[in-house]
Design an enzyme around this catalytic site. Structure first.
Site, mmCIF file in Angstrom:
data_model
loop_
_atom_site.group_PDB
_atom_site.id
_atom_site.type_symbol
_atom_site.label_atom_id
_atom_site.label_comp_id
_atom_site.label_asym_id
_atom_site.label_seq_id
_atom_site.Cartn_x
_atom_site.Cartn_y
_atom_site.Cartn_z
ATOM 1 N N GLU A 282 -1.179 -1.214 -4.778
ATOM 2 C CA GLU A 282 -2.461 -0.509 -4.917
ATOM 3 C C GLU A 282 -2.343 0.531 -6.015
ATOM 4 O O GLU A 282 -1.385 1.294 -6.064
ATOM 5 C CB GLU A 282 -2.878 0.148 -3.594
ATOM 6 C CG GLU A 282 -4.301 0.692 -3.684
ATOM 7 C CD GLU A 282 -4.861 1.110 -2.339
ATOM 8 O OE1 GLU A 282 -5.051 0.243 -1.470
ATOM 9 O OE2 GLU A 282 -5.113 2.305 -2.163
ATOM 10 N N ASP B 282 -2.568 0.878 7.005
ATOM 11 C CA ASP B 282 -1.762 0.660 5.799
ATOM 12 C C ASP B 282 -1.199 -0.765 5.757
ATOM 13 O O ASP B 282 -1.074 -1.360 4.690
ATOM 14 C CB ASP B 282 -0.605 1.667 5.746
ATOM 15 C CG ASP B 282 -1.065 3.067 6.089
ATOM 16 O OD1 ASP B 282 -1.241 3.857 5.177
ATOM 17 O OD2 ASP B 282 -1.275 3.341 7.288
ATOM 18 N N ASP C 105 0.890 -1.160 0.000
ATOM 19 C CA ASP C 105 0.000 0.000 0.000
ATOM 20 C C ASP C 105 0.932 1.216 0.000
ATOM 21 O O ASP C 105 1.443 1.602 1.043
ATOM 22 C CB ASP C 105 -0.885 -0.016 1.261
ATOM 23 C CG ASP C 105 -1.865 1.139 1.287
ATOM 24 O OD1 ASP C 105 -2.126 1.734 0.230
ATOM 25 O OD2 ASP C 105 -2.368 1.460 2.387
#
Lengths: 190, 190
Positions: free
Chosen positions: A68, A141, A7
């Site tokens: 992501e 996260d 992420d």
């Protein structure tokens, strides 16, 4: 299949390694977060994140890196930093000849919670349950990075079938065009 | 001062090396463009650009890398790729402990043409004249990279003076706060 989920972020970059087994079996290998101080120079921060990612690639040897996909509807400054980190992470994977996959936040949410509009709390709750963790990964996260890896593992068989179907369709189209061309030439000659 | 200017992009990444001399003296050392095929995987494209940038850093040994600051008002897809390239370029510089500076397109335009709203054609024309080149650098990305380097060289003395003034102002503010605190403590004790 072992996947490193990332992420991306400059202040906090979530990292999660997940092993995929038979069917929907998944197991958490490692989870954490790379932090860089906001007062540091941008290029030093990118270097720091890059070094942590390289350490994780060396330590856990994933076969795929899932990142992501960044969208720019949010804060412009944050998004640019996030995109820069995602570029640096993809580069680290490419250097090791590892395939890189990008998944959107809604694909990740849908994969782990069944809904593309689940909130951060729901994603954390679901990923904790799916991986049978004793406690919820923190910060969010880190949980997101694990969710990305699980999303990639669960979507991979479908993605492979889709790629195969597309390749087959492209070949059929090529054959069809070749037959049309041959027919046209035969008509001209006759 | 030798500067590598980079106009980041996935399809075309402009590269320009400029030497700064006395006053406003500038000389073109090298100019070119790194191209990657749009049909390639994103991570392979980032690796390809990164490798070309590393070759330029090795070949020309710049002291500073100046990169165009990316804004997200344009096409979302393009901007993300551009930001990812800028991250990869900043990383290559940080790995060599080179300082990285970001300049906005309008700073670059203003530096070389006197107007922040000059168009691409005007920037190319001006940079060709400023560097005394026999012909205009092509494509526009290559010209932009040279303009970035010149912008950095011309702004550097001002940027250094500004940083010095800001550091001095911060110190004065710290001293002032310390004096106020001491005065308040003296009042309380009396």
């Amino acid at each position: 299949m072992r996947v490193l989920g990332v992420d991306p972020g400059l202040t906090r970059c979530g990292l999660g390694v997940v092993d995929g087994g038979r069917g929907r079996e998944v197991a958490c290998v490692a989870v954490g977060v790379a932090r860089t101080p906001p007062e540091d120079e941008l290029s030093s921060r990118l270097l720091a994140v890059s070094e942590v990612v390289e350490q994780w690639l060396d330590a856990h040897r994933p076969e795929v890196v899932a990142i992501e996909r960044v969208f720019s509807q949010h804060n412009v400054r944050t998004v640019m930093g996030t995109a820069q980190v995602s570029g640096v992470v993809a580069l680290a994977a490419a250097r090791r000849k590892l395939p890189v996959a990008f998944h959107t936040p809604s694909e990740v949410k849908a994969a782990v919670s069944g809904s593309g509009r689940a909130d951060k709390r729901q994603v954390t709750m679901m990923i904790t349950k799916i991986l049978g963790l004793a406690e919820a990964p923190k910060p969010a996260d880190a949980a997101d990075a694990l969710a990305l890896a699980v999303c990639h593992i669960w979507r991979a068989p479908m993605a492979a079938r889709l790629a195969e179907a597309e390749a087959r369709a492209a070949e059929l189209a090529r054959n069809h065009r070749a037959r049309l061309k041959a027919a046209a030439q035969a008509t001209r000659r006759s």
